[in-house]
Write a protein that holds these residues in place. Structure first.
Motif, PDB file in Angstrom:
ATOM      1  N   LEU A 186      -1.549  -4.525 -19.630  1.00  0.00           N
ATOM      2  CA  LEU A 186      -0.143  -4.886 -19.855  1.00  0.00           C
ATOM      3  C   LEU A 186       0.878  -3.878 -19.310  1.00  0.00           C
ATOM      4  N   PRO A 187       0.509  -2.625 -19.030  1.00  0.00           N
ATOM      5  CA  PRO A 187       1.485  -1.755 -18.372  1.00  0.00           C
ATOM      6  C   PRO A 187       2.010  -2.315 -17.043  1.00  0.00           C
ATOM      7  N   GLU A 188       1.211  -3.170 -16.389  1.00  0.00           N
ATOM      8  CA  GLU A 188       1.686  -3.797 -15.151  1.00  0.00           C
ATOM      9  C   GLU A 188       2.866  -4.718 -15.424  1.00  0.00           C
ATOM     10  N   LEU A 189       2.831  -5.436 -16.544  1.00  0.00           N
ATOM     11  CA  LEU A 189       3.897  -6.382 -16.870  1.00  0.00           C
ATOM     12  C   LEU A 189       5.087  -5.714 -17.549  1.00  0.00           C
ATOM     13  N   TYR A 190       4.813  -4.656 -18.314  1.00  0.00           N
ATOM     14  CA  TYR A 190       5.869  -3.984 -19.080  1.00  0.00           C
ATOM     15  C   TYR A 190       5.827  -2.476 -18.807  1.00  0.00           C
ATOM     16  N   PRO A 191       6.324  -2.076 -17.642  1.00  0.00           N
ATOM     17  CA  PRO A 191       6.237  -0.654 -17.292  1.00  0.00           C
ATOM     18  C   PRO A 191       7.180   0.243 -18.106  1.00  0.00           C
ATOM     19  N   LEU A 192       8.255  -0.299 -18.674  1.00  0.00           N
ATOM     20  CA  LEU A 192       9.241   0.561 -19.338  1.00  0.00           C
ATOM     21  C   LEU A 192       8.671   1.280 -20.566  1.00  0.00           C
ATOM     22  N   PRO A 193       8.075   0.583 -21.539  1.00  0.00           N
ATOM     23  CA  PRO A 193       7.501   1.327 -22.670  1.00  0.00           C
ATOM     24  C   PRO A 193       6.303   2.166 -22.261  1.00  0.00           C
ATOM     25  N   TYR A 194       5.587   1.726 -21.242  1.00  0.00           N
ATOM     26  CA  TYR A 194       4.421   2.485 -20.796  1.00  0.00           C
ATOM     27  C   TYR A 194       4.838   3.820 -20.195  1.00  0.00           C
ATOM     28  N   GLU A 195       5.797   3.780 -19.268  1.00  0.00           N
ATOM     29  CA  GLU A 195       6.246   5.027 -18.636  1.00  0.00           C
ATOM     30  C   GLU A 195       6.901   5.960 -19.656  1.00  0.00           C
ATOM     31  N   LEU A 196       7.629   5.384 -20.607  1.00  0.00           N
ATOM     32  CA  LEU A 196       8.237   6.198 -21.656  1.00  0.00           C
ATOM     33  C   LEU A 196       7.154   6.863 -22.499  1.00  0.00           C
ATOM     34  N   GLY A 197       6.112   6.107 -22.826  1.00  0.00           N
ATOM     35  CA  GLY A 197       5.011   6.676 -23.592  1.00  0.00           C
ATOM     36  C   GLY A 197       4.315   7.803 -22.857  1.00  0.00           C
ATOM     37  N   LEU A 198       4.075   7.639 -21.559  1.00  0.00           N
ATOM     38  CA  LEU A 198       3.467   8.700 -20.764  1.00  0.00           C
ATOM     39  C   LEU A 198       4.347   9.941 -20.734  1.00  0.00           C
ATOM     40  N   ARG A 199       5.656   9.725 -20.603  1.00  0.00           N
ATOM     41  CA  ARG A 199       6.580  10.854 -20.567  1.00  0.00           C
ATOM     42  C   ARG A 199       6.547  11.648 -21.868  1.00  0.00           C
ATOM     43  N   ARG A 200       6.489  10.939 -22.985  1.00  0.00           N
ATOM     44  CA  ARG A 200       6.436  11.649 -24.269  1.00  0.00           C
ATOM     45  C   ARG A 200       5.103  12.366 -24.456  1.00  0.00           C
ATOM     46  N   LEU A 201       4.023  11.753 -24.011  1.00  0.00           N
ATOM     47  CA  LEU A 201       2.731  12.436 -24.081  1.00  0.00           C
ATOM     48  C   LEU A 201       2.775  13.753 -23.314  1.00  0.00           C
ATOM     49  N   THR A 202       3.468  13.735 -22.179  1.00  0.00           N
ATOM     50  CA  THR A 202       3.550  14.924 -21.333  1.00  0.00           C
ATOM     51  C   THR A 202       4.547  15.939 -21.879  1.00  0.00           C
ATOM     52  N   GLU A 203       5.770  15.491 -22.148  1.00  0.00           N
ATOM     53  CA  GLU A 203       6.843  16.420 -22.497  1.00  0.00           C
ATOM     54  C   GLU A 203       6.834  16.832 -23.958  1.00  0.00           C
ATOM     55  N   ASP A 204       6.510  15.923 -24.859  1.00  0.00           N
ATOM     56  CA  ASP A 204       6.581  16.219 -26.285  1.00  0.00           C
ATOM     57  C   ASP A 204       5.244  16.664 -26.877  1.00  0.00           C
ATOM     58  N   PHE A 205       4.145  16.166 -26.323  1.00  0.00           N
ATOM     59  CA  PHE A 205       2.830  16.518 -26.856  1.00  0.00           C
ATOM     60  C   PHE A 205       2.092  17.523 -25.973  1.00  0.00           C
ATOM     61  N   GLY A 206       2.607  17.769 -24.787  1.00  0.00           N
ATOM     62  CA  GLY A 206       2.012  18.772 -23.921  1.00  0.00           C
ATOM     63  C   GLY A 206       0.673  18.390 -23.330  1.00  0.00           C
ATOM     64  N   LEU A 207       0.392  17.091 -23.243  1.00  0.00           N
ATOM     65  CA  LEU A 207      -0.875  16.629 -22.704  1.00  0.00           C
ATOM     66  C   LEU A 207      -0.718  16.146 -21.269  1.00  0.00           C
ATOM     67  N   VAL A 208      -1.824  16.006 -20.578  1.00  0.00           N
ATOM     68  CA  VAL A 208      -1.812  15.563 -19.175  1.00  0.00           C
ATOM     69  C   VAL A 208      -2.476  14.188 -19.109  1.00  0.00           C
ATOM     70  N   PRO A 209      -1.696  13.100 -19.041  1.00  0.00           N
ATOM     71  CA  PRO A 209      -2.284  11.761 -18.996  1.00  0.00           C
ATOM     72  C   PRO A 209      -2.984  11.492 -17.661  1.00  0.00           C
ATOM     73  N   VAL A 210      -4.146  10.877 -17.736  1.00  0.00           N
ATOM     74  CA  VAL A 210      -4.918  10.516 -16.544  1.00  0.00           C
ATOM     75  C   VAL A 210      -5.158   9.006 -16.583  1.00  0.00           C
ATOM     76  N   GLU A 211      -4.676   8.299 -15.572  1.00  0.00           N
ATOM     77  CA  GLU A 211      -4.856   6.847 -15.489  1.00  0.00           C
ATOM     78  C   GLU A 211      -6.148   6.490 -14.767  1.00  0.00           C
ATOM     79  N   TYR A 212      -6.597   5.267 -14.997  1.00  0.00           N
ATOM     80  CA  TYR A 212      -7.812   4.750 -14.379  1.00  0.00           C
ATOM     81  C   TYR A 212      -7.478   3.451 -13.644  1.00  0.00           C
ATOM     82  N   PRO A 213      -8.370   2.956 -12.792  1.00  0.00           N
ATOM     83  CA  PRO A 213      -8.046   1.803 -11.943  1.00  0.00           C
ATOM     84  C   PRO A 213      -7.536   0.572 -12.680  1.00  0.00           C
TER      85      PRO A 213
END
Length: 346
Positions: free
Chosen positions: A25-52
């Motif tokens: 579903l990130p393909e259909l709804y990129p806005l909450p997905y990208e926001l979630g990735l940003r918070r994982l990176t900036e607020d939680f200090g983690l490095v998200p890794v996507e898969y195919p």
């Protein structure tokens, strides 16, 4: 049955897998997905890794299973987090390499259709974490809900007891993820009604099992669950999804659990506050309360018939609720009836 064990937790700076084993579903709804990735990176200090298949709709069960194998097998990946749920993860489970995953245990976070994978991990002796989706909790418009964020941080980074608490306010009506304006402000909230207790005359502590009731029904139909005696003394936790199961459907599912000899094995039940609004069924306030009341009555009816000694707590904020508190799947849960307290162990 293998006694579930807690896998090692990640630390800030670690790489975490972001997967979509239910639907891309990130393909259909990129806005909450990208926001979630940003918070994982900036607020939680983690490095998200996507898969195919992470942001790709229409992938095969084999392709999604391959992504899970890659995520669990990679020693640099310290946790696996689902982007969101879906509806056909049950077709992925037969393609999973149980030996590979048992040899590489990692914390997995997800709920809804991810109940399939959480149950699979439970059967491999790995404690998972029911909740914490990228698009839903991390990607919440405006800001993460403070209660959700606190629970996620504790489950993600720490070990030990964590007390679930009653929120002052809840969110029931959502806005369109396709509209950028949705993300300009937090969703509207309304006062919470609190938990209600049934047969709260004892203390129960045990390993947890359950998840989204919609999916638990599928697991029974697909004969994916263990023999009933396996669950003896466990704490059952259940919740319902945006499909808004009717009271009859809830009762019929619990009745089947009873006929299977399963329901009475659980001395305590945590029942999530029923989701009572969706875009397909936009119920008004009075209809929402009626829906929740009818679901509670259905659960009580099933307990009276099949598990009359089981203690129950209703309207707990888990699963499809906002706020959402994480429940360890296979972890230790303590339900203290006299003190009206619920403590989970992360």
């Amino acid at each position: 049955m293998i006694e579930p064990a807690y896998p090692a937790k990640p630390s800030p700076g670690d790489r975490v897998a972001i997967v979509s084993p239910a639907a891309g579903l990130p393909e259909l709804y990129p806005l909450p997905y990208e926001l979630g990735l940003r918070r994982l990176t900036e607020d939680f200090g983690l490095v998200p890794v996507e898969y195919p298949t992470t942001r790709k709709m229409g992938t095969s069960p084999q392709e999604r299973a391959a992504d899970l194998h890659a995520a669990f097998a990679d020693p640099e990946i310290k946790a696996v987090i689902a982007s969101i749920g879906g509806s056909d993860q049950i077709t992925v489970i037969p393609h999973l390499d149980a030996e590979l995953i048992r040899a590489n245990p990692k914390p997995f976070f997800g709920y809804s259709d991810n109940t399939n994978l959480l149950d699979f991990l439970w059967r491999q002796g790995i404690v998972g974490f029911h909740g914490g989706g990228v698009m839903t909790q991390y990607g919440r418009p405006g800001a993460m809900d403070p209660m959700s964020e606190s629970s996620i941080r504790a489950a993600l980074f720490t070990s030990g007891p964590y007390e679930l608490t009653e929120p002052a306010r809840i969110t029931e009506v959502n806005r369109d993820w396709a509209d950028p304006a949705t993300f300009d402000a937090e969703p509207a909230t309304e006062p919470a009604t609190g938990w209600s207790w049934h047969r709260a005359d004892r203390v129960v502590e045990g390993r947890s099992w359950g998840g989204c009731l919609d999916i638990v029904a599928w697991l029974m139909m697909a004969d994916r669950i263990a023999p009933p005696e396996t669950y003896e003394g466990c704490v059952l936790f259940l919740e319902t999804s945006e499909e808004l199961m009717s009271a009859d459907e809830v009762y019929f599912t619990l009745r089947c659990m009873g006929e299977r000899g399963l329901l009475r094995r659980f001395p305590a039940l945590l029942m999530g506050r029923a989701m009572a609004w969706s875009f397909q069924k936009p119920l008004g306030p009075a209809e929402r309360e009626r829906h929740r009341a009818e679901q509670r009555a259905a659960v009580l009816r099933a307990l009276a018939e099949y598990a009359p000694d089981t203690m129950a707590v209703f309207d707990v904020d888990l699963g499809h609720t906002e706020p959402q508190q994480i429940v360890p799947y296979g972890g230790v849960v303590r339900v203290d009836g006299p003190a009206r307290r619920v403590t989970v162990h992360y």
